[in-house]
Design a protein around this motif. Structure first.
Motif, short mmCIF file in Angstrom:
data_model
loop_
_atom_site.label_atom_id
_atom_site.label_comp_id
_atom_site.label_asym_id
_atom_site.label_seq_id
_atom_site.Cartn_x
_atom_site.Cartn_y
_atom_site.Cartn_z
N UNK A 136 -9.44 33.95 -75.15
CA UNK A 136 -10.13 35.24 -75.07
C UNK A 136 -11.62 35.04 -74.83
N UNK A 137 -12.23 34.09 -75.53
CA UNK A 137 -13.64 33.81 -75.35
C UNK A 137 -13.93 33.25 -73.95
N UNK A 138 -13.05 32.38 -73.46
CA UNK A 138 -13.26 31.77 -72.15
C UNK A 138 -13.00 32.74 -71.01
N UNK A 139 -12.21 33.77 -71.26
CA UNK A 139 -11.99 34.80 -70.25
C UNK A 139 -13.21 35.71 -70.10
N UNK A 140 -14.10 35.67 -71.11
CA UNK A 140 -15.30 36.52 -71.09
C UNK A 140 -16.54 35.67 -71.34
N UNK A 172 -11.96 40.40 -81.96
CA UNK A 172 -11.38 39.08 -82.21
C UNK A 172 -10.35 39.14 -83.33
N UNK A 173 -10.57 40.00 -84.32
CA UNK A 173 -9.57 40.19 -85.37
C UNK A 173 -8.28 40.75 -84.79
N UNK A 174 -8.41 41.68 -83.82
CA UNK A 174 -7.23 42.26 -83.19
C UNK A 174 -6.50 41.23 -82.33
N UNK A 231 -20.49 39.39 -83.51
CA UNK A 231 -19.21 38.75 -83.28
C UNK A 231 -19.35 37.31 -82.84
N UNK A 232 -18.63 36.95 -81.78
CA UNK A 232 -18.59 35.56 -81.32
C UNK A 232 -18.74 35.50 -79.80
N UNK A 233 -19.21 34.36 -79.32
CA UNK A 233 -19.29 34.14 -77.89
C UNK A 233 -19.13 32.66 -77.59
N UNK A 234 -18.67 32.36 -76.39
CA UNK A 234 -18.57 30.98 -75.93
C UNK A 234 -19.98 30.47 -75.64
N UNK A 235 -20.25 29.25 -76.04
CA UNK A 235 -21.60 28.71 -75.90
C UNK A 235 -21.53 27.30 -75.33
N UNK A 236 -22.27 27.03 -74.29
CA UNK A 236 -22.31 25.68 -73.72
C UNK A 236 -23.31 24.82 -74.48
N UNK A 237 -23.15 23.50 -74.42
CA UNK A 237 -23.97 22.61 -75.21
C UNK A 237 -25.43 22.58 -74.77
N UNK A 238 -25.71 23.06 -73.54
CA UNK A 238 -27.08 23.00 -73.05
C UNK A 238 -27.86 24.29 -73.30
N UNK A 239 -27.23 25.27 -73.99
CA UNK A 239 -27.94 26.49 -74.34
C UNK A 239 -28.83 26.24 -75.54
#
Length: 222
Positions: free
Chosen positions: A160-164, A174-176, A213-221
């Motif tokens: 779900x995170x990687x789709x967005x 995310x709970x849902x 909430x949450x988000x995908x984060x790359x190591x260079x951010x």
């Protein structure tokens, strides 16, 4: 990935929900066009699977209504009517694709992947973020070229995170994804699954945005 299934045939719906959830999808089910419109308005879904014939009428007005308010929601129509005019009407109303009943869940799942590739302008069934890769066809995960075993819930949440990418997904959403409308979380909280994903990959992969909430984060951010 979160799917809204709109199907009034209880046996068919139950079979699709069970089969798709085994393939690492979160499926929410409703039985009418009215319920579908309410669900699409109040919750975030990645795709809708919509039966053409519903108790409150043909679903063509549902498709048109969604297209007038939500241009981006992919719609896959299920229909038992194998007529050219019907197919044309479905596509002209705004559906992305259709499947004829009776159908195998493998065909539905393959068409879902095609629709999402097209909407996200991807050529492959791979979600990639730096050293993290999810294979949506094989349902596999790798990090830094090493295979990572994820539970069904962990795969669902990471997908779900990687789709967005770059988008903050609310804790409620995310709970849902984690537990569904029925709230069945198998004794594990969302935070536990997020912790396990970080432990199996890296702490920076998922960022907690306090109060949101949450988000995908790359190591260079930063």
């Amino acid at each position: 990935m979160r799917i809204l299934l709109v199907e009034d045939d209880k046996l068919l719906a139950q079979g699709l929900v069970t089969a798709l959830e085994r393939l690492h999808y979160r499926v929410e089910h409703c039985v009418s066009g009215k319920q579908a419109l309410q669900a699409a308005e109040n919750s975030l879904f990645d795709v809708m699977i919509l039966d053409l014939g519903l108790p409150d009428g043909l679903s063509l007005p549902v498709i048109r209504k969604i297209r007038s308010t939500n241009q981006s929601l992919p719609i896959l129509v299920l229909t038992a009517w194998d007529h050219l005019d019907t197919k044309v009407d479905v596509l002209d109303a705004g559906a992305d694709d259709y499947v004829l009943k009776p159908c195998d869940v493998r065909e539905i799942e393959a068409r879902l992947r095609v629709i999402l590739r097209r909407h996200q302008q991807r050529k492959q069934d791979l979600l990639i973020s730096n050293e993290l890769i999810l294979d949506l066809q094989r349902h596999e995960c790798s990090f830094q070229s090493q295979s990572v075993h994820l539970t069904t819930r962990e795969f669902l949440l990471l997908k779900e995170l990687m789709l967005h990418p770059g988008k903050i997904l609310s804790k409620q959403h995310m709970e849902e994804v984690n537990s569904g409308w029925n709230g069945d979380n198998e004794g594990n909280s969302l935070e536990v699954h997020i912790h396990n994903i970080r432990k199996k990959t890296a702490g920076y992969v998922i960022k907690t945005v306090r109060g949101f909430g949450y988000m995908l984060k790359s190591h260079d951010e930063n």
